[in-house]
Design a protein around this motif. Structure first.
Motif, short mmCIF file in Angstrom:
data_model
loop_
_atom_site.label_atom_id
_atom_site.label_comp_id
_atom_site.label_asym_id
_atom_site.label_seq_id
_atom_site.Cartn_x
_atom_site.Cartn_y
_atom_site.Cartn_z
N CYS A 1 52.16 -71.82 -42.56
CA CYS A 1 51.94 -72.74 -41.66
C CYS A 1 50.61 -72.44 -40.93
O CYS A 1 49.66 -73.34 -40.72
N MET A 2 50.40 -71.34 -40.58
CA MET A 2 49.31 -70.83 -39.77
C MET A 2 48.07 -70.46 -40.41
O MET A 2 47.07 -70.88 -39.95
N VAL A 3 48.36 -70.11 -41.74
CA VAL A 3 47.14 -70.05 -42.57
C VAL A 3 46.55 -71.33 -42.94
O VAL A 3 45.41 -71.75 -42.82
N MET A 4 47.46 -72.32 -42.86
CA MET A 4 46.98 -73.71 -43.17
C MET A 4 46.23 -74.29 -41.73
O MET A 4 45.04 -74.84 -41.88
N TYR A 5 46.70 -73.87 -40.52
CA TYR A 5 45.83 -74.29 -39.34
C TYR A 5 44.55 -73.72 -39.50
O TYR A 5 43.50 -74.30 -39.11
N LEU A 6 44.38 -72.36 -39.87
CA LEU A 6 43.34 -71.47 -39.51
C LEU A 6 42.32 -72.00 -40.68
O LEU A 6 41.42 -72.32 -40.46
N ASP A 7 42.60 -72.33 -42.06
CA ASP A 7 41.83 -72.55 -43.12
C ASP A 7 41.67 -74.03 -43.17
O ASP A 7 40.42 -74.61 -43.58
N GLU A 8 42.58 -75.16 -42.97
CA GLU A 8 42.37 -76.65 -43.17
C GLU A 8 41.86 -77.07 -42.01
O GLU A 8 41.12 -78.04 -42.05
N HIS B 1 40.54 -75.39 -39.17
CA HIS B 1 39.53 -74.52 -38.43
C HIS B 1 39.66 -74.14 -37.06
O HIS B 1 38.75 -74.27 -36.55
N VAL B 2 41.01 -73.89 -37.14
CA VAL B 2 41.24 -73.56 -35.48
C VAL B 2 40.68 -72.02 -35.24
O VAL B 2 40.63 -71.32 -36.15
N ASP B 3 40.35 -71.87 -33.96
CA ASP B 3 39.83 -70.52 -33.63
C ASP B 3 40.82 -69.39 -33.61
O ASP B 3 40.36 -68.15 -33.85
N GLN C 1 45.35 -59.68 -42.31
CA GLN C 1 44.57 -59.28 -43.57
C GLN C 1 43.94 -60.66 -44.00
O GLN C 1 42.80 -60.68 -44.53
N HIS C 2 44.53 -61.74 -43.79
CA HIS C 2 44.03 -63.15 -44.22
C HIS C 2 42.69 -63.34 -43.34
O HIS C 2 41.69 -64.08 -43.79
N THR C 3 42.80 -63.21 -42.16
CA THR C 3 41.72 -63.28 -41.24
C THR C 3 40.60 -62.16 -41.10
O THR C 3 39.75 -62.29 -40.17
N GLN C 4 40.74 -61.09 -41.66
CA GLN C 4 39.90 -60.13 -41.41
C GLN C 4 38.60 -60.43 -41.38
O GLN C 4 38.06 -61.08 -42.33
N HIS D 1 39.02 -64.86 -35.87
CA HIS D 1 39.91 -65.68 -35.35
C HIS D 1 41.02 -64.77 -34.50
O HIS D 1 40.97 -63.50 -34.65
N TYR D 2 41.67 -65.37 -33.31
CA TYR D 2 42.41 -64.58 -32.41
C TYR D 2 43.85 -64.90 -32.43
O TYR D 2 44.01 -66.13 -32.56
#
Length: 122
Positions: free
Chosen positions: A44-51, A53-55, A79-82, A86-87
């Motif tokens: 779910c968090m990866v979706m928010y980051l990728d889809e 574009h949250v910071d 690992q995903h946000t390296q 992103h914070y």
């Protein structure tokens, strides 16, 4: 309830929101010992980051999430946000959260309630 009869949610962790807040219960706690739960939250968090574009993502009430689960989730997100900028921020309501949330768990920052309250009094 899962197909095998096991409950997906339980409320028996020592870090339970019920134990933390003295009965102001938010409902049953996720069973963080189940990999499926950690995967669901991470996905779910990866979706928010990728889809979307949250910071970054602020984790609310991290004192109610067992250490082993936080380490799994934050490890996967790191690992995903390296290298993306992103914070990952923890709301960890203890007297001194930084050694735990930043040092041990590897969040980027910790939200420190006392500092916020003191800032409002100025």
């Amino acid at each position: 309830m899962l197909d095998d009869g096991r409950a997906l949610l339980v409320n028996n962790h020592s870090t339970s929101n019920h134990n933390q807040w003295g009965g102001d219960d938010w409902g049953p706690d996720p069973d963080f010992d189940r990999q499926e739960i950690c995967n669901l939250l991470t996905d779910c968090m990866v979706m928010y980051l990728d889809e979307y574009h949250v910071d970054g993502i602020r984790f609310d009430a991290t004192t109610t999430i067992p250490r082993h689960a936080l380490k799994k989730i934050i490890g996967a997100l790191k690992q995903h946000t390296q290298g993306t900028g992103h914070y990952l921020i923890a709301e960890h309501l203890t007297d001194d959260p930084f050694a735990y949330v930043v040092g041990d768990i590897n969040f980027d920052a910790g939200w420190y309630k006392a500092a916020c309250d003191e800032g409002l009094m100025i």
